[in-house]
Structure formats: structure tokens, C-alpha cells
Design an enzyme around this catalytic site. Structure first.
Site, mmCIF file in Angstrom:
data_model
loop_
_atom_site.group_PDB
_atom_site.id
_atom_site.type_symbol
_atom_site.label_atom_id
_atom_site.label_comp_id
_atom_site.label_asym_id
_atom_site.label_seq_id
_atom_site.Cartn_x
_atom_site.Cartn_y
_atom_site.Cartn_z
ATOM 1 N N SER A 141 0.831 -1.204 0.000
ATOM 2 C CA SER A 141 0.000 0.000 0.000
ATOM 3 C C SER A 141 0.874 1.267 0.000
ATOM 4 O O SER A 141 1.607 1.498 -0.964
ATOM 5 C CB SER A 141 -0.972 -0.048 1.187
ATOM 6 O OG SER A 141 -1.967 0.922 1.081
ATOM 7 N N HIS A 348 -8.082 -5.331 0.704
ATOM 8 C CA HIS A 348 -6.820 -4.622 0.910
ATOM 9 C C HIS A 348 -6.012 -5.164 2.097
ATOM 10 O O HIS A 348 -4.812 -5.442 1.961
ATOM 11 C CB HIS A 348 -7.116 -3.135 1.097
ATOM 12 C CG HIS A 348 -5.927 -2.250 0.980
ATOM 13 N ND1 HIS A 348 -5.253 -2.054 -0.215
ATOM 14 C CD2 HIS A 348 -5.268 -1.493 1.902
ATOM 15 C CE1 HIS A 348 -4.260 -1.209 -0.025
ATOM 16 N NE2 HIS A 348 -4.234 -0.866 1.251
#
Length: 375
Positions: A141, A348
Site C-alpha cells: 500500500s 486490501h
């Protein structure tokens, strides 16, 4: 407090987690050019160095909290790699500075400073200590965002990285599916002014009371488990909380968030609002002084020459497949592009905290590193 044996890890920090599972562990203080003290952790081995870089509001903990059988840092060490675990300025492990400055001055950074100062200082330090000329970079990320910043702003660092494995890469955020991002972007000026007037410099700090709450409501048998499930669905689109390691959930949730600057979050929201991967927007007048331009320049990712592997999920709210498509079209050295199909429903957080992380992420990552080592 939870009584499950796994949950004895709830309040252990990175060094304690390493020591508990009988891994030789080192703590290193790395000082950046602008005076921030970064605390990195190392599992020393004889193999090539690998640097693990966490996401926004996270810390070195993210690579350790699933324990020895599922966390990437442990698995890399078992495979013989020299593992270095990064902590960005402002998180729970990196809150010190070389001299006395105000809170406003300390927190005046976004992901650009992490990418242009923290990561390069860490790479310089690792290569000096290990007497190596290159390392392998693994980012998740924001850990990918700062990689793109570093390699485009400081192209000389491209030659220091043998390969970059980028999990849920974030650069362009034009198509982000996070439900609140549109609201945030429409009110960004007001949010920025509010943060300035109320002196809100740090956001989502590491908080023991919050950790205690999560450790209780996120237990498998908690009567309040729905509160945990709702929080992670609203924030990350996680439809099944069991997609995070169920028996480690109190440990995972008690280690996040770990703190960051409000400016870092504003920088990401600016990217969504302006549909660009650009430097921080200070407004026309200050932009002219800072960049000699009324608008901030883009990060020129075409300057990146590091061989890369991208891991992308089709249902990721934050690393949207269309945004990654924009990024990929501008990168010249993508070796492998691993697409996780929508049918898998891999969200995620699962890139580092998921119950399926070994088969979908960790084993392929270690295979890539083994192939590099054996060339």
C-alpha cells in the site's frame, strides 16, 4: 482481556514478538537527513537483504502479528533472507527527533518525505551494514507509494534495488472505491483548515485503550463481534471478517493503527481530488515558491528502472485495478503482474493480515526471491 494463548501477543511490540518466537532480533536507529530517528528491526541471516515497508498508519508490526507460520518477515527469515523491517517517521516506533522542535514542525510531512528521506536513509544504512550493493524491496500500500516517490525523485536509488515486490500498489487514486473518499475530497479545504486551526497534526495514533477495545470485541466468541465486523467492512470492504486470520484477529486489530500525520492523509485525498499522482498541493502562491509552478508537478514514474512484480486484487478499494492500469502503462520494467480475480474477494488488508495470505501472497513472494537468489 482475552484468555486465548494467541492473544498473549496483543500488547507485544515488534521486538518482543520476534524474541517471543525465538528469533535473533536487532533494533537499529536510523537518522534521516532532516533529523528524524527511525527505528528499524532486523532478523539477521546470511542471505540477501530484504526490506519490508508497511502501509499508511501502520508499522513493522504488520509483518509479524500473524506469527511465525503466516507472517512474511518470519517466513523470509526461515528461507534464509536477511530481513529488515522499516518504520516510517511518526508511527509508534519512530517518534523521536535529533533536536527540540514544535509538534507543528515535527508533523509537517506527507508520504513524500517518507519516500524521499526515510526510505533512502534506511536503504543507505542497510547496504552499509551488510556490505551489499543491492537489496530487495517489498512494500504494501503506502509502502509502494513511497517506493514510486523515491525512485522518481531520486533515480540513483533505482540501481540499489535488485527487485521490488509491490503489494496493492497505490499511486493514482482516480477510481478509488473507498466510500468516504468523495466526501473527504469535496471538503478537503475545510478539513485542512480545521486541522490547522485545531492543531491536529497526528492522526490515528497508537492507543492502548483502543487496542484493549479491539482485543475484546474482535475475539472469535465475543458477544460484541458485530462491532468488529462492521468497522472492518466500513473501512476496508471486508465482507467476511474470517478472511483475516480469525484466531489472530485480536492481535492484528490491537496493533493498528500505529499513527501518521494528517498531512499524509490529505496528500492521498488530493491525489483523488485532482486525479493525479502529484506532489503536495500547497495552493497557488506557495506552490509557486516551492515548485516554481502554480500547481504541483507529477511524480515521473517513467524514471523508475527497478524490475518489479505487482500484486493486484480486483476488489481492492484502495489499489483499484483501473488506477493500477494507469500506473502500469507508465512503468517500463514490470516483470510480473499478478492479478487476483474478483471471485477470490481478496481485500486490501488481506495482503498482510489475511487468512489466505500464505497461498496467495507469501509463497509466490518467496518463490520470486528464491529465483533471484539462485540466478
Amino acid at each position: 482481556m482475552p484468555k486465548n494463548n494467541n492473544n498473549s501477543d496483543v500488547f507485544l511490540n515488534s521486538l518482543q514478538l520476534l524474541q517471543k518466537y525465538n528469533y535473533s532480533a536487532e533494533e537499529h536507529i536510523i537518522v534521516t537527513k532532516d533529523g528524524y530517528k527511525l527505528r528499524s528491526f532486523r532478523i539477521p541471516r546470511k542471505g540477501p537483504p530484504v526490506l519490508l515497508v508497511h502501509g499508511i498508519g501502520d508499522s513493522s508490526d504488520c509483518w509479524l502479528v500473524l506469527g511465525p507460520k503466516h507472517s512474511l518477515a518470519f517466513l523470509l527469515a526461515e528461507a534464509g533472507f536477511d530481513v529488515w523491517i522499516f518504520n516510517a517517521r511518526g508511527n509508534r516506533y519512530s517518534k523521536e527527533y535529533t533536536k527540540k522542535i514544535s509538534q507543528r514542525q515535527y508533523w509537517d510531512f506527507s508520504y513524500e518525505e517518507i519516500g524521499s528521506l526515510d526510505v533512502p536513509a534506511t536503504i543507505d544504512y542497510i547496504l552499509y551494514v551488510t556490505h551489499r550493493s543491492k537489496l530487495t524491496y517489498i512494500g504494501f500500500s503506502q509502502g509502494t507509494t513511497v517506493f514510486f516517490v523515491m525512485c522518481s525523485m531520486l533515480p540513483e536509488y533505482n540501481s540499489m534495488i535488485e527487485h521490488a515486490i509491490l503489494l496493492a500498489p497505490v499511486a493514482w487514486m482516480k477510481y478509488s472505491k473507498f466510500p468516504l473518499i468523495d466526501l473527504f475530497s469535496r471538503n478537503l479545504d475545510n478539513l485542512t483548515l480545521y486541522a490547522k486551526s485545531k492543531m491536529v497534526y497526528e492522526v490515528f495514533p497508537f492507543n492502548y485503550n483502543l487496542n484493549r477495545y479491539h482485543a475484546n470485541v474482535c475475539q472469535v466468541n465475543s458477544p460484541f463481534r458485530l462491532l468488529c465486523e462492521l468497522e472492518y467492512f466500513i473501512d476496508f470492504g471486508l465482507k467476511k471478517i474470517t478472511n483475516l486470520m480469525p484466531d489472530r484477529l485480536p492481535v492484528i486489530t490491537s496493533h493498528i493503527p500505529a499513527g501518521s500525520s494528517s498531512k499524509t492523509f490529505f496528500h492521498f485525498i488530493q491525489g483523488y481530488a485532482n486525479k493525479r499522482f502529484q506532489r503536495y498541493d500547497y495552493g497557488i502562491e506557495r506552490n509557486k515558491k516551492t515548485y516554481s509552478s502554480p500547481s504541483p508537478p507529477d511524480y515521473n514514474v517513467s524514471l523508475i528502472s527497478v524490475p518489479m512484480t505487482l500484486f493486484v486484487s480486483e476488489v481492492d478499494w484502495f489499489s483499484d485495478k483501473d488506477d493500477v492500469g494507469i500506473l502500469k502503462s507508465k512503468l517500463k520494467t514490470v516483470d510480473k503482474f499478478i492479478n487476483i480475480n474478483e471471485s477470490v474477494q481478496f481485500t486490501h488488508l488481506e495482503f498482510v493480515y489475511g487468512s489466505r495470505v500464505n497461498s496467495i501472497i507469501n509463497k509466490p513472494v518467496i518463490n520470486i526471491l528464491d529465483n533471484l537468489r539462485n540466478r
